[in-house]
Scaffold this motif. Sequence first.
Motif, PDB file in Angstrom:
ATOM      1  N   THR A 394      -3.208  10.748  10.728  1.00 51.31           N
ATOM      2  CA  THR A 394      -4.502  10.665   9.872  1.00 51.31           C
ATOM      3  C   THR A 394      -5.479  11.388  10.683  1.00 51.31           C
ATOM      4  OG1 THR A 394      -3.825   8.502   8.836  1.00 51.31           O
ATOM      5  CG2 THR A 394      -6.072   9.527   8.564  1.00 51.31           C
ATOM      6  N   LEU A 397      -4.721  15.350  10.431  1.00 59.74           N
ATOM      7  CA  LEU A 397      -5.257  15.792   9.217  1.00 59.74           C
ATOM      8  C   LEU A 397      -6.519  15.954   9.205  1.00 59.74           C
ATOM      9  CD1 LEU A 397      -2.981  13.910   6.710  1.00 59.74           C
ATOM     10  CD2 LEU A 397      -2.559  16.039   7.619  1.00 59.74           C
ATOM     11  N   LEU A 408       6.164  15.749   9.227  1.00 59.38           N
ATOM     12  CA  LEU A 408       6.373  15.057   8.295  1.00 59.38           C
ATOM     13  C   LEU A 408       7.697  14.017   8.388  1.00 59.38           C
ATOM     14  CD1 LEU A 408       5.760  17.815   5.764  1.00 59.38           C
ATOM     15  CD2 LEU A 408       4.243  16.086   6.144  1.00 59.38           C
ATOM     16  N   GLN A 426       4.275   8.892  -1.273  1.00 57.95           N
ATOM     17  CA  GLN A 426       3.216   9.871  -1.316  1.00 57.95           C
ATOM     18  C   GLN A 426       3.726  11.104  -0.427  1.00 57.95           C
ATOM     19  OE1 GLN A 426      -0.391   7.834  -0.066  1.00 57.95           O
ATOM     20  NE2 GLN A 426      -0.550   6.873  -1.924  1.00 57.95           N
ATOM     21  N   MET A 427       4.317  10.848   0.938  1.00 64.04           N
ATOM     22  CA  MET A 427       4.684  11.814   1.682  1.00 64.04           C
ATOM     23  C   MET A 427       5.676  12.736   1.259  1.00 64.04           C
ATOM     24  SD  MET A 427       2.668  11.649   4.338  1.00 64.04           S
ATOM     25  CE  MET A 427       3.672  12.685   5.493  1.00 64.04           C
ATOM     26  N   HIS A 428       6.418  11.831   0.350  1.00 61.89           N
ATOM     27  CA  HIS A 428       7.594  12.744  -0.343  1.00 61.89           C
ATOM     28  C   HIS A 428       7.124  13.525  -1.400  1.00 61.89           C
ATOM     29  CE1 HIS A 428      11.791  12.304  -2.744  1.00 61.89           C
ATOM     30  NE2 HIS A 428      11.456  13.526  -2.415  1.00 61.89           N
ATOM     31  N   CYS A 429       6.005  13.346  -2.073  1.00 62.79           N
ATOM     32  CA  CYS A 429       5.529  14.167  -2.859  1.00 62.79           C
ATOM     33  C   CYS A 429       4.728  15.464  -2.042  1.00 62.79           C
ATOM     34  CB  CYS A 429       4.123  13.450  -3.756  1.00 62.79           C
ATOM     35  SG  CYS A 429       4.699  12.165  -4.857  1.00 62.79           S
ATOM     36  N   HIS A 430       4.032  14.891  -0.960  1.00 60.33           N
ATOM     37  CA  HIS A 430       3.486  16.032  -0.002  1.00 60.33           C
ATOM     38  C   HIS A 430       4.499  16.969   0.475  1.00 60.33           C
ATOM     39  CE1 HIS A 430       0.790  18.266   2.667  1.00 60.33           C
ATOM     40  NE2 HIS A 430       1.784  18.030   3.755  1.00 60.33           N
ATOM     41  N   VAL A 431       5.931  16.697   0.867  1.00 61.12           N
ATOM     42  CA  VAL A 431       7.138  17.398   1.180  1.00 61.12           C
ATOM     43  C   VAL A 431       7.264  18.403   0.093  1.00 61.12           C
ATOM     44  CG1 VAL A 431       9.394  17.139   1.592  1.00 61.12           C
ATOM     45  CG2 VAL A 431       7.837  15.727   2.953  1.00 61.12           C
ATOM     46  N   LYS A 433       5.230  19.527  -2.477  1.00 59.63           N
ATOM     47  CA  LYS A 433       4.332  20.482  -2.723  1.00 59.63           C
ATOM     48  C   LYS A 433       4.278  21.480  -1.288  1.00 59.63           C
ATOM     49  CE  LYS A 433       1.385  17.326  -5.263  1.00 59.63           C
ATOM     50  NZ  LYS A 433      -0.346  16.529  -5.287  1.00 59.63           N
ATOM     51  N   ALA A 434       4.600  21.015  -0.157  1.00 61.38           N
ATOM     52  CA  ALA A 434       4.534  21.991   1.206  1.00 61.38           C
ATOM     53  C   ALA A 434       5.619  22.751   1.071  1.00 61.38           C
ATOM     54  CB  ALA A 434       4.178  21.210   2.234  1.00 61.38           C
ATOM     55  N   SER A 437      11.041  20.343   1.231  1.00 63.58           N
ATOM     56  CA  SER A 437      11.956  19.594   0.391  1.00 63.58           C
ATOM     57  C   SER A 437      13.639  19.997   0.953  1.00 63.58           C
ATOM     58  CB  SER A 437      11.765  19.541  -1.077  1.00 63.58           C
ATOM     59  OG  SER A 437      11.774  20.810  -1.795  1.00 63.58           O
TER      60      SER A 437
END
Length: 760
Positions: A394, A397, A408, A426-431, A433-434, A437
């Motif tokens: 955190t 960031l 990650l 949430q980290m999975h979603c960020h992965v 988007k970034a 994956s």
Amino acid sequence: MGLYMPLFRACTTSRALTQLHARLIVTGLHKEPQASTKLIDSYARTGSLETSRIIFGSFPEPDSFMWGVLIKNHVWNCCFQDAISLYDAMLFHLPQMGDYTFPPVLRACAAIGDLGIGQKVHGRIVKSGFESDPIVETALLNMYGELGCILYARKLFDGMPIRDVVSWGSIISCYVHNEQPSEGLELLRGMAKEEIEIDSVTLLSAAEACGELGLWRLAKSVHAYVLRKNIQSDVTLNTSLISMYGKCGDTGSAEALFRSAVIRSIYTWTAMISSFNQNGCYREALGVFVDMQLQDSTVEPNEVTLMSALCACARSGWLKEGKSIHGFLIRNNIDADNDILRSALVDLYSNCGRLRDCLKVFDPAQDRHIVSWNMLISSYAREGMCEEALILFTQMLIKGIIPDSFTLGSVINACGDIGFIQLGSQMHCHVIKAGYSENEFVQNSLIDMYSKSGLVDSAYAIFEEIPDRGVVAWTSMMCGFHQNGKSEEAIALFSKMYSDSLEMNEVTYLTAIQACSNLGYLEKGKWIHHKLITFGVREDMYIGTALTDMYAKCGELQMARQVFDSMTEKSEISWSAMIGGYGLHGHIDAAISLFTDMVDSGIRPNDVIFMNILSACSHAGYVNEGKSYFNAMSDFGIEPKSEHFACLVDLLSRAGDVEEAYKVINSMPFPVDASVWASLINGCRIHHRTDIIASVQEKLVDIHTDDTGYYTLLSNVYAERGEWSECRTVRSKMQSAGLSKVHGYSMVVVDKRIHHMPGG
């Protein structure tokens, strides 16, 4: 003017050059273009670039050669943007320019990474008619190569009417330095076919390509070519060959080259240290670093040298030696706040478990290097301090540092270890988007996280989406199935890997053996053991322990003992597996004998081993021995847990001494859980001591647990006594808690497949 030319060559200091300049002014020769050009060049070479500009500016009409010299010296002094500006000014003042102007300008374009300007210069070269000049063409090749434009470079190379050794070397270097070493080596073969003598510069690229690809045989051929052609192996080429052998895993050849070197630069020493590091020879790497300090006082270690030495200490857990190197940095006023060295120090202290020292080196207020943050986050997670790892993430960031795939993956692993599935999702979603994956490390971390959180179906969905699964992905998924009680699925994955001839490592075999152990699948376990031997997989302590446990649980005690005795190194878990195996199958004397052997060998028993020996005594009815082992726990500094008390109560209750068992319960220093009461209830049921059950009836009803076996046992006892009201109360409490009796089943192997048979 010719008289002064030798004097210019002799001017190696600013003072001598100033004196010569004064003499030229007195004689009036400083106004001649040749003299002014030499002054511009000489001042720039002695570090007085500003004086060069003044002389240039004072000349009324500088010619193209004078412009070219000034541009070249700006590039030589790394003033690349100023060199481009001078080139633009030259275009404005002179309609024509010489071919010698373009190579330094192209070098400046490559240095600032501006392809657009480079292409404009290329256009000017064509317009000026110098596109066929070999020196200019080679400079263009180098520029496009350094900017990563291999297609442009190759098109230019293919169109060259005459390709000399320099142009061949340039195009080969383009491919090698742009992570296409295979294509670079293919061009090298083409160069050999055209019978062009390969020079030492081209051999540098060839050695680097062989190292990157790990082509040991070709690496030996490159080295043999150097020896056969008697090519002068300078310090740079020798260093490159050492690095090449190190990357190919041949530390013997690398060390032989290193020892035979007459002159060793800091790069040579560093290459040897790195070669040992890359092959896990950390002691030897540190030895070379020490030899450098003792044998060659003229060589000063640079950042990479010190980083490599710290890396050797970190990988080996040598805290004392690492702190000595840290002290060397401080004593020699070397900037330890340098990004490379700070990251290496963080790596050292984190690998040695000294997180406090990590924080002394790592300054979150100043450190913006992603590597340092990654190392500290992964260290916290590795040490089980997952919440601290997430807090650090955190902070990272907040500092505006963009996490990479390693960050990650480490954070996702931390979420899995503490079951923080919400943040993990949430980290999975960020992965996604970034765009990470498809990163292998991140994919494996997601599989691990979902598996540890009990969401094995989600883990398998990710596994299924991976197109090219590596051994880590397969093994992570196998572990996920095994950890979630789906050992059959884990074995099925192992069988799929074997049938598809996929790569397996020690952890793959270990997981498959543990799955067989859980299922009691002896036939498959034997088959896996056979494959271990056939494929020459090294049976380390972990695999040996897993095999011992598998054979023991499947009743093959002789084979279990054979594997156990063959282990060169045994952990507490190894002894526990064998002792537990003997106890499970009623071989109490063998279990006691092995326990004695363990203590005599200097291994201190842990709480699990005592649990196994107490359980063995309980099943065999060895009351006195069981009590003795329970009392001996304090001699080894082990505080009995609830499980140990449950074993002792079970031992006494089975033997009929329920009063003594009840006294043990009352003496417990912590609240009594369901497992302990269940042991007493079972003993009372066996020996018909309903009086004891009646005296503790209120305590039994107030127990809260998810163990359906406890409720089933208690309700059956009440039913046997005809106390139907109490029986219904227990059943009702079980239902209100959302629990249901787990139906028993048997497993049988038919045609090499496991079949479940429901219990009666």
